[in-house]
Design an enzyme around this catalytic site. Structure first.
Site, PDB file in Angstrom:
ATOM      1  N   LYS A  45     -27.747  -1.981  51.905  1.00 61.10           N
ATOM      2  CA  LYS A  45     -26.544  -1.501  52.568  1.00 61.10           C
ATOM      3  C   LYS A  45     -25.416  -1.245  51.573  1.00 61.10           C
ATOM      4  CE  LYS A  45     -23.588  -2.528  56.504  1.00 61.10           C
ATOM      5  NZ  LYS A  45     -23.743  -1.158  57.005  1.00 61.10           N
ATOM      6  N   GLY A  46     -24.670  -0.170  51.806  1.00 56.31           N
ATOM      7  CA  GLY A  46     -23.566   0.175  50.915  1.00 56.31           C
ATOM      8  C   GLY A  46     -22.628  -1.004  50.699  1.00 56.31           C
ATOM      9  N   ASN A  69     -23.108   8.123  64.137  1.00 44.19           N
ATOM     10  CA  ASN A  69     -22.474   6.845  63.854  1.00 44.19           C
ATOM     11  C   ASN A  69     -21.259   7.029  62.960  1.00 44.19           C
ATOM     12  OD1 ASN A  69     -22.771   5.788  60.908  1.00 44.19           O
ATOM     13  ND2 ASN A  69     -24.700   6.834  61.328  1.00 44.19           N
ATOM     14  N   GLY A  72     -18.532   2.891  58.842  1.00 42.63           N
ATOM     15  CA  GLY A  72     -17.417   2.638  57.939  1.00 42.63           C
ATOM     16  C   GLY A  72     -17.693   1.646  56.830  1.00 42.63           C
ATOM     17  N   ASN A 128     -22.729   5.814  45.960  1.00 42.91           N
ATOM     18  CA  ASN A 128     -22.381   6.569  47.158  1.00 42.91           C
ATOM     19  C   ASN A 128     -21.023   7.254  46.958  1.00 42.91           C
ATOM     20  OD1 ASN A 128     -21.761   7.542  49.683  1.00 42.91           O
ATOM     21  ND2 ASN A 128     -22.052   5.612  50.751  1.00 42.91           N
ATOM     22  N   CYS A 131     -19.856   9.249  51.527  1.00 48.86           N
ATOM     23  CA  CYS A 131     -19.719   8.719  52.882  1.00 48.86           C
ATOM     24  C   CYS A 131     -18.493   9.322  53.558  1.00 48.86           C
ATOM     25  CB  CYS A 131     -19.598   7.205  52.859  1.00 48.86           C
ATOM     26  SG  CYS A 131     -19.527   6.485  54.504  1.00 48.86           S
ATOM     27  N   ASN A 193     -26.580  12.401  51.953  1.00 49.16           N
ATOM     28  CA  ASN A 193     -25.898  11.523  52.892  1.00 49.16           C
ATOM     29  C   ASN A 193     -25.718  12.277  54.213  1.00 49.16           C
ATOM     30  OD1 ASN A 193     -24.314   9.426  54.046  1.00 49.16           O
ATOM     31  ND2 ASN A 193     -23.561   8.882  52.018  1.00 49.16           N
TER      32      ASN A 193
END
Length: 216
Positions: A45-46, A69, A72, A128, A131, A193
């Protein structure tokens, strides 16, 4: 049986099947269901330098084609991941794992990358820069070649482990972004992404932005 072994940026994998970041948590959720070592690896997970509570609820909306989704980047922060999540993961997953990181500035990216790169379990750093469901940083780095290159250089400077830049599809020319990352020292790119989307209430106002499954 044909061999499934692959080499990802210098690290051998038993097979090319990897679970994407945001779909697999930190691995423990699935370890009680099946042997997650059957995967080649997964991107966890980020993770950001500081803990993030994520976006207000509701975060998920069903649609005919799947789901939207806007989570955040909810996560406990890099120090908690190193202290709590990785030791538990080590008990159930015996392969290198991909560490996904996100931040608000190149300096913060480097901070998180340096800490995670020091962990023996971490084989790759997936950065990332794409996002769309956070207000600071996020997709803004992945939408501009110069900004993407700046983050790449900052991470590259603190580790010799493979650096993979996770790119956004919500740009005019993703190839230009990819080339900028390569020139700045990235070993690879992760495509892609999440795609932008929105939940609409036909009897009222738009319910606000939401994004595809890959952006969890």
């Amino acid at each position: 049986m044909e061999r499934l072994n692959v080499n990802l940026c210098g690290i051998e994998l038993d097979n090319p099947v990897l679970a994407a970041s945001g779909t697999f948590g930190y691995g423990l959720e699935f370890a009680g269901i099946y042997d997650i070592n059957l995967l080649g690896s997964f991107s966890f997970k980020g993770t950001t330098p500081e803990a993030r509570p994520g976006n207000p609820l509701p975060r998920i909306a069903e649609c005919p084609s799947g789901m939207l989704n806007a989570v955040g980047l909810q996560n406990p922060g890099v120090d908690a991941v190193i202290r709590d999540e990785l030791p538990r993961l080590r008990e159930v997953f015996h392969k290198p794992v991909m560490a996904n990181i996100a931040a608000r500035s190149p300096l913060e990216y480097a901070e998180a990358a340096e800490k995670l790169a020091q962990q023996e379990q971490v084989g790759w750093l997936e950065v990332n820069i794409s996002c769309p469901n956070v207000r600071c940083g996020g997709m803004s780095f992945g939408a501009d070649p110069k900004a993407a290159a700046e983050v790449t250089r900052a991470v590259r400077a603190v580790t010799k482990k493979p650096v993979i830049m996770k790119l956004s599809p919500n740009v005019t020319d993703i190839a230009e972004i990819a080339r900028a990352c390569e020139d700045a020292g990235a070993d690879g790119v992760s495509l892609i992404n999440t795609l932008l989307g929105m939940r609409i209430d036909l009897n009222g106002l738009p319910r606000g932005p939401a994004h595809g499954l890959a952006g969890l």
